[in-house]
Motif scaffolding. Structure first.
Motif, PDB file in Angstrom:
ATOM      1  N   GLY A  90       0.812  -1.212   0.000  1.00 20.14           N
ATOM      2  CA  GLY A  90       0.000   0.000   0.000  1.00 20.14           C
ATOM      3  C   GLY A  90       0.842   1.258   0.000  1.00 20.14           C
ATOM      4  O   GLY A  90       0.503   2.249  -0.647  1.00 20.14           O
ATOM      5  N   SER A  91       1.960   1.243   0.716  1.00 20.14           N
ATOM      6  CA  SER A  91       2.840   2.403   0.751  1.00 20.14           C
ATOM      7  C   SER A  91       3.429   2.694  -0.625  1.00 20.14           C
ATOM      8  O   SER A  91       3.520   3.851  -1.051  1.00 20.14           O
ATOM      9  CB  SER A  91       3.965   2.170   1.769  1.00 20.14           C
ATOM     10  N   ILE A  92       3.804   1.651  -1.349  1.00 19.96           N
ATOM     11  CA  ILE A  92       4.349   1.832  -2.699  1.00 19.96           C
ATOM     12  C   ILE A  92       3.284   2.382  -3.634  1.00 19.96           C
ATOM     13  O   ILE A  92       3.540   3.295  -4.431  1.00 19.96           O
ATOM     14  CB  ILE A  92       4.910   0.502  -3.225  1.00 19.96           C
ATOM     15  N   LEU A  93       2.068   1.840  -3.546  1.00 23.33           N
ATOM     16  CA  LEU A  93       0.994   2.299  -4.431  1.00 23.33           C
ATOM     17  C   LEU A  93       0.622   3.750  -4.167  1.00 23.33           C
ATOM     18  O   LEU A  93       0.196   4.469  -5.083  1.00 23.33           O
ATOM     19  CB  LEU A  93      -0.241   1.404  -4.263  1.00 23.33           C
ATOM     20  N   LEU A 381      -5.472   0.070  11.698  1.00 22.04           N
ATOM     21  CA  LEU A 381      -4.782   0.749  10.610  1.00 22.04           C
ATOM     22  C   LEU A 381      -4.125   2.008  11.158  1.00 22.04           C
ATOM     23  O   LEU A 381      -4.512   3.121  10.862  1.00 22.04           O
ATOM     24  CB  LEU A 381      -5.765   1.082   9.483  1.00 22.04           C
ATOM     25  N   SER A 382      -3.131   1.809  11.989  1.00 17.44           N
ATOM     26  CA  SER A 382      -2.442   2.914  12.633  1.00 17.44           C
ATOM     27  C   SER A 382      -1.616   3.683  11.610  1.00 17.44           C
ATOM     28  O   SER A 382      -1.042   3.098  10.697  1.00 17.44           O
ATOM     29  CB  SER A 382      -1.528   2.377  13.732  1.00 17.44           C
ATOM     30  N   PRO A 383      -1.522   5.030  11.731  1.00 17.32           N
ATOM     31  CA  PRO A 383      -0.645   5.789  10.835  1.00 17.32           C
ATOM     32  C   PRO A 383       0.822   5.444  11.004  1.00 17.32           C
ATOM     33  O   PRO A 383       1.624   5.773  10.139  1.00 17.32           O
ATOM     34  CB  PRO A 383      -0.925   7.251  11.232  1.00 17.32           C
ATOM     35  N   SER A 384       1.180   4.765  12.122  1.00 17.40           N
ATOM     36  CA  SER A 384       2.561   4.335  12.282  1.00 17.40           C
ATOM     37  C   SER A 384       2.954   3.309  11.225  1.00 17.40           C
ATOM     38  O   SER A 384       4.113   3.228  10.835  1.00 17.40           O
ATOM     39  CB  SER A 384       2.760   3.721  13.678  1.00 17.40           C
ATOM     40  N   ASN A 385       1.998   2.529  10.775  1.00 19.21           N
ATOM     41  CA  ASN A 385       2.265   1.517   9.755  1.00 19.21           C
ATOM     42  C   ASN A 385       1.875   2.099   8.407  1.00 19.21           C
ATOM     43  O   ASN A 385       0.736   2.015   7.973  1.00 19.21           O
ATOM     44  CB  ASN A 385       1.459   0.251  10.055  1.00 19.21           C
ATOM     45  N   ARG A 386       2.834   2.700   7.722  1.00 20.92           N
ATOM     46  CA  ARG A 386       2.562   3.414   6.480  1.00 20.92           C
ATOM     47  C   ARG A 386       2.026   2.467   5.413  1.00 20.92           C
ATOM     48  O   ARG A 386       2.531   1.372   5.217  1.00 20.92           O
ATOM     49  CB  ARG A 386       3.836   4.095   5.964  1.00 20.92           C
ATOM     50  N   GLY A 387       0.966   2.919   4.729  1.00 28.56           N
ATOM     51  CA  GLY A 387       0.398   2.123   3.650  1.00 28.56           C
ATOM     52  C   GLY A 387      -0.479   0.985   4.097  1.00 28.56           C
ATOM     53  O   GLY A 387      -0.895   0.166   3.273  1.00 28.56           O
ATOM     54  N   SER A 388      -0.772   0.899   5.406  1.00 25.53           N
ATOM     55  CA  SER A 388      -1.567  -0.223   5.898  1.00 25.53           C
ATOM     56  C   SER A 388      -2.983  -0.208   5.321  1.00 25.53           C
ATOM     57  O   SER A 388      -3.566  -1.271   5.064  1.00 25.53           O
ATOM     58  CB  SER A 388      -1.618  -0.209   7.426  1.00 25.53           C
ATOM     59  N   LEU A 389      -3.531   0.986   5.085  1.00 22.27           N
ATOM     60  CA  LEU A 389      -4.877   1.082   4.541  1.00 22.27           C
ATOM     61  C   LEU A 389      -4.944   0.478   3.142  1.00 22.27           C
ATOM     62  O   LEU A 389      -5.814  -0.346   2.851  1.00 22.27           O
ATOM     63  CB  LEU A 389      -5.334   2.542   4.503  1.00 22.27           C
ATOM     64  N   GLY A 390      -4.015   0.880   2.271  1.00 24.41           N
ATOM     65  CA  GLY A 390      -4.012   0.325   0.922  1.00 24.41           C
ATOM     66  C   GLY A 390      -3.713  -1.164   0.908  1.00 24.41           C
ATOM     67  O   GLY A 390      -4.304  -1.917   0.136  1.00 24.41           O
ATOM     68  N   LEU A 396      -7.911  -7.763   1.345  1.00 27.85           N
ATOM     69  CA  LEU A 396      -9.303  -8.132   1.560  1.00 27.85           C
ATOM     70  C   LEU A 396     -10.027  -8.360   0.243  1.00 27.85           C
ATOM     71  O   LEU A 396     -10.787  -9.326   0.100  1.00 27.85           O
ATOM     72  CB  LEU A 396     -10.009  -7.035   2.369  1.00 27.85           C
ATOM     73  N   TYR A 397      -9.807  -7.476  -0.743  1.00 29.26           N
ATOM     74  CA  TYR A 397     -10.468  -7.658  -2.030  1.00 29.26           C
ATOM     75  C   TYR A 397     -10.019  -8.964  -2.688  1.00 29.26           C
ATOM     76  O   TYR A 397     -10.815  -9.659  -3.325  1.00 29.26           O
ATOM     77  CB  TYR A 397     -10.161  -6.481  -2.951  1.00 29.26           C
ATOM     78  N   THR A 398      -8.735  -9.298  -2.511  1.00 28.16           N
ATOM     79  CA  THR A 398      -8.225 -10.543  -3.085  1.00 28.16           C
ATOM     80  C   THR A 398      -8.873 -11.757  -2.443  1.00 28.16           C
ATOM     81  O   THR A 398      -9.353 -12.661  -3.128  1.00 28.16           O
ATOM     82  CB  THR A 398      -6.697 -10.609  -2.902  1.00 28.16           C
ATOM     83  N   ILE A 399      -8.915 -11.774  -1.121  1.00 33.50           N
ATOM     84  CA  ILE A 399      -9.474 -12.919  -0.406  1.00 33.50           C
ATOM     85  C   ILE A 399     -10.980 -13.032  -0.641  1.00 33.50           C
ATOM     86  O   ILE A 399     -11.529 -14.138  -0.753  1.00 33.50           O
ATOM     87  CB  ILE A 399      -9.155 -12.805   1.103  1.00 33.50           C
ATOM     88  N   LEU A 400     -11.646 -11.897  -0.747  1.00 29.32           N
ATOM     89  CA  LEU A 400     -13.098 -11.896  -0.915  1.00 29.32           C
ATOM     90  C   LEU A 400     -13.526 -12.162  -2.357  1.00 29.32           C
ATOM     91  O   LEU A 400     -14.695 -11.999  -2.688  1.00 29.32           O
ATOM     92  CB  LEU A 400     -13.677 -10.562  -0.448  1.00 29.32           C
ATOM     93  N   GLY A 401     -12.588 -12.560  -3.211  1.00 32.68           N
ATOM     94  CA  GLY A 401     -12.966 -13.008  -4.542  1.00 32.68           C
ATOM     95  C   GLY A 401     -13.943 -14.167  -4.483  1.00 32.68           C
ATOM     96  O   GLY A 401     -14.766 -14.362  -5.396  1.00 32.68           O
ATOM     97  N   PHE A 402     -13.892 -14.938  -3.406  1.00 30.49           N
ATOM     98  CA  PHE A 402     -14.835 -16.031  -3.190  1.00 30.49           C
ATOM     99  C   PHE A 402     -16.268 -15.499  -3.131  1.00 30.49           C
ATOM    100  O   PHE A 402     -17.189 -16.090  -3.712  1.00 30.49           O
ATOM    101  CB  PHE A 402     -14.469 -16.750  -1.893  1.00 30.49           C
ATOM    102  N   VAL A 403     -16.463 -14.380  -2.413  1.00 31.75           N
ATOM    103  CA  VAL A 403     -17.798 -13.785  -2.278  1.00 31.75           C
ATOM    104  C   VAL A 403     -18.306 -13.314  -3.634  1.00 31.75           C
ATOM    105  O   VAL A 403     -19.461 -13.560  -4.010  1.00 31.75           O
ATOM    106  CB  VAL A 403     -17.767 -12.616  -1.274  1.00 31.75           C
ATOM    107  N   GLY A 404     -17.440 -12.631  -4.395  1.00 37.28           N
ATOM    108  CA  GLY A 404     -17.854 -12.140  -5.698  1.00 37.28           C
ATOM    109  C   GLY A 404     -18.254 -13.264  -6.638  1.00 37.28           C
ATOM    110  O   GLY A 404     -19.268 -13.155  -7.349  1.00 37.28           O
ATOM    111  N   GLY A 405     -17.470 -14.334  -6.673  1.00 37.47           N
ATOM    112  CA  GLY A 405     -17.794 -15.460  -7.545  1.00 37.47           C
ATOM    113  C   GLY A 405     -19.095 -16.126  -7.162  1.00 37.47           C
ATOM    114  O   GLY A 405     -19.913 -16.483  -8.033  1.00 37.47           O
TER     115      GLY A 405
END
Length: 653
Positions: A90-93, A381-390, A396-405
């Motif tokens: 997330g930090s890189i993105l 999602l502490s601001p101390s951990n940079r990019g944790s939100l992304g 989560l979106y990757t793992i929840l591909g099961f729900v979408g399918g």
């Protein structure tokens, strides 16, 4: 977050008050404090040079960030060359490029006038730097995970706060010149945590709890700073007609003891802008939403109750007539309104494959957004951990591909779709493919500009690998289970011949209904959206997840209520094509978000390059597209639940 107070008379309000406070109760596991004894080296890392509001205006002039060691800046490098610091996905993105620096900080050891290096600047580099100063670019340093801030004042209430980053220079609009900052007064706050006896000496351990930088422009000339660099008062002035300069970079370090403990060191960076507007708007919207939901419920329940009772009496009358008994009841008329389309209301919509794919991805986005906001609300999602939100959003979106399918396959099977292989293939590829392709094309503009915000090619390959190795297989498994599950059966039979749809009122036509329905959900998130956009484009730390959670719930309630109301009016006008209409009308919220982004571009930004405008509009269009899928899915399933309930309540022969 110690932000607000609410009346004690409301238990719900008290709960909403305590939820945001939980976010400062603990940090993400793995973000542990680092203790230093006197003389220990405290690393100072440098991040990308990013744009901010200009010195002479509150508008943003650019959205393109640069690597700190870009040759055009000619900043001093470490002796052995800069080294990259490992970052999260997330930090890189989000454009972070953290590297080592030549600055040397030692715990509780004050230093004065330390020389870094002397760098030559040709006219092209000076012009480049002058333009970046005019556009409000800022340094972004990190000391023990804390951003090196600059003390700022909120013009709204006069309060002071620490703004991440500090100015590259100061622009002087009266003569179109700029001062280039080449000296940095670094003030580090520390908190003493414990004493430890080692041998016969007592060592004091401390932690970094604050970093402030006061940049200055000092023209040392050819002789250098000398013994006292503070005696130099003349600034380095950059003008259009300059031929070249040799600039000496220096810094000083001052350590200040603070009573701030490590657990609360981020409080001085977390500033709430316009809290009264936040609360007033939230309360107003909450009242409007409650009134809207209660109105919709009362109208629909009272009207539907009368309709269902009348339709069921009509069925009893018809049954008595068949038995030879003549029944006359005053006020009972023939079928009218929404019951007339009972034989067509569950007819399969046009393009069921595309609709099912959108609904599957929308369900995936809905669950991902909910989990992300809850994690942020609880402080994970502490601001101390940079990019944790992304990072957590992507995982989560990757793992929840099961729900979408699963959702896509179950909906498509209920719509009696026959291209089940195409459904399985398109669900994990269509919407993510559109987003990834658009993101890749926008990234080409950043590569062309040599921006640090350009995602490296290896990171792109990593995202594709995660997509193909984890998300797509999980979506296939969900689709397989969805197709194996029984289809959702309709409570009434569907006629073989479609019923003719009479012309309806203007406000129920496709575009007018989209404009009306999408406006209210957008109104529920308008103010919070403004603060989020300010956080993204003006490099402010966003942490008001309590507000965001409430706004998300209000948006869901509003989106469901107005879509149900629109579908009810649509059915009463004998129009049974409600599936796509519900999805598009609720999804219009994304259209309003894009329109708001364009308004924000005109009023708050003043982008000076075509590439910056394309990037801003491109990223805004991507976010709006995802909101279109998300809110459209909410509106569809709310309408689907409503239609099934009302038609399951009447007797139909």
């Amino acid at each position: 977050m110690r932000l607000f107070e609410l009346p004690a008379s409301s238990a719900i309000a008290a709960c909403l008050l305590t939820l945001p406070q939980l976010s400062s109760a603990f940090y993400l596991p793995g973000v542990a404090p680092t203790s230093y004894k006197q003389g220990d080296s405290v690393p100072l890392y440098v991040n990308s040079v990013k744009p901010g509001p200009g010195s002479n205006t509150a508008r943003l002039h650019s959205v393109i960030s640069y690597d700190y060691y870009n040759p055009a800046f000619q900043f001093c490098r470490p002796k052995n060359g800069p080294e990259s610091i490992s970052e999260s996905l997330g930090s890189i993105l989000f454009g972070d490029r953290i590297m080592t620096s030549p600055f040397e900080l030692h715990m509780r050891q004050n230093e004065t006038c330390l020389e870094l290096c002397r760098q030559p600047y040709d006219p092209l580099r000076l012009k480049f730097i002058k333009t970046r100063i005019q556009q409000g670019y800022t340094h972004n340093w990190l000391v023990d995970g804390l951003p090196a801030g600059q003390l700022k004042e909120d013009t709204a209430d006069g309060s002071t706060y620490y703004g991440p980053g500090f100015d590259l220079g100061e622009y002087l609009p009266e003569d179109d010149s700029a001062w280039f900052h080449n000296h940095y007064e670094i003030e580090v706050e520390y908190h003493q945590v414990k004493n430890k006896v080692v041998g016969e000496t007592e060592q004091v351990w401390s932690r970094v709890v604050g970093v402030t930088v006061y940049p200055e422009s000092r023209d040392y000339g050819e002789n250098g700073p000398g013994s006292d660099c503070n005696a130099v008062t003349q600034p380095i002035v950059l003008r259009e007609d300059m031929q070249g300069l040799n600039i000496q970079f220096t810094y000083s370090v001052t350590w200040v003891e603070s009573k701030t403990v490590w657990a609360t060191r981020w409080d001085k960076y977390l500033h709430v802008f316009d809290p009264k507007i936040h609360w007033f708007w939230l309360i107003d919207i909450a009242i409007v939403v409650v009134i809207l939901v209660l109105t919709v419920m009362s109208i629909l329940v009272r009207t539907l109750k009368k309709d269902i009772a009348r339709y069921n009496r009509l069925d009893d009358i018809d049954l008595d007539d068949l038995n030879g008994t003549s029944v006359v009841e005053e006020g009972v008329q023939e079928d009218s309104g929404w019951k007339l389309v009972h034989g067509d209301v569950f007819r399969n919509p046009s393009r069921p494959l595309l609709l099912s794919v959108f609904l599957g991805n929308g369900a995936q986005l809905f669950v991902m957004t909910g989990f992300t906001i809850v994690f942020a609300l609880l402080g994970f999602l502490s601001p101390s951990n940079r990019g944790s939100l992304g990072t957590i959003m992507i995982l989560l979106y990757t793992i929840l591909g099961f729900v979408g399918g699963y959702v896509s396959a179950r909906i498509y099977k209920s719509m009696q779709g026959e291209q089940w292989k195409l459904n399985i293939a398109l669900t994990p590829t269509l919407v993510p493919g559109v987003v990834f392709s658009s993101f890749f094309l926008l990234n080409l503009f950043l590569w062309a500009k040599q921006s640090s915000g350009a995602v490296p090619f290896t990171t792109m390959l990593l995202i594709v690998a995660i997509w193909f190795i984890i998300s797509i297989p999980l979506s296939f498994v969900g689709s397989w289970l969805g197709f194996r599950s029984p289809p959702v059966t309709a409570p009434v039979r569907t006629n073989q011949i479609p019923r003719q749809i009479p012309p309806g009122p203007t406000y129920l036509k496709t575009f007018p209904s989209m404009v009306l329905v999408g406006l209210l959900p957008f109104a529920a998130i308008f103010v919070e959206l403004y603060f989020i956009m300010s956080s993204i484009w003006f490099s402010r730390i966003y942490y008001m997840f309590g507000f965001l959670f409430v706004c998300y719930v209000l948006m869901i309630m509003t989106c469901a209520s107005v879509t149900i109301l629109m579908v009810y009016f649509l059915l009463c006008s004998e129009n049974y094509n409600w599936q796509w209409r519900a999805f598009l009308a609720a999804g219009m919220t994304g259209g309003y978000i894009f329109a708001n982004s364009m308004f924000y571009l005109v009023t708050k930004l003043r982008l000076s390059s075509l590439a910056g405008a394309v990037l801003y509009m491109g990223y805004s269009a991507l976010i709006s597209f995802l909101f279109f899928i998300l809110t459209g899915t909410i509106g569809y399933f709310a309408s689907w639940w409503f239609v099934r309930r009302i038609y399951a309540s009447i007797k139909i022969d």
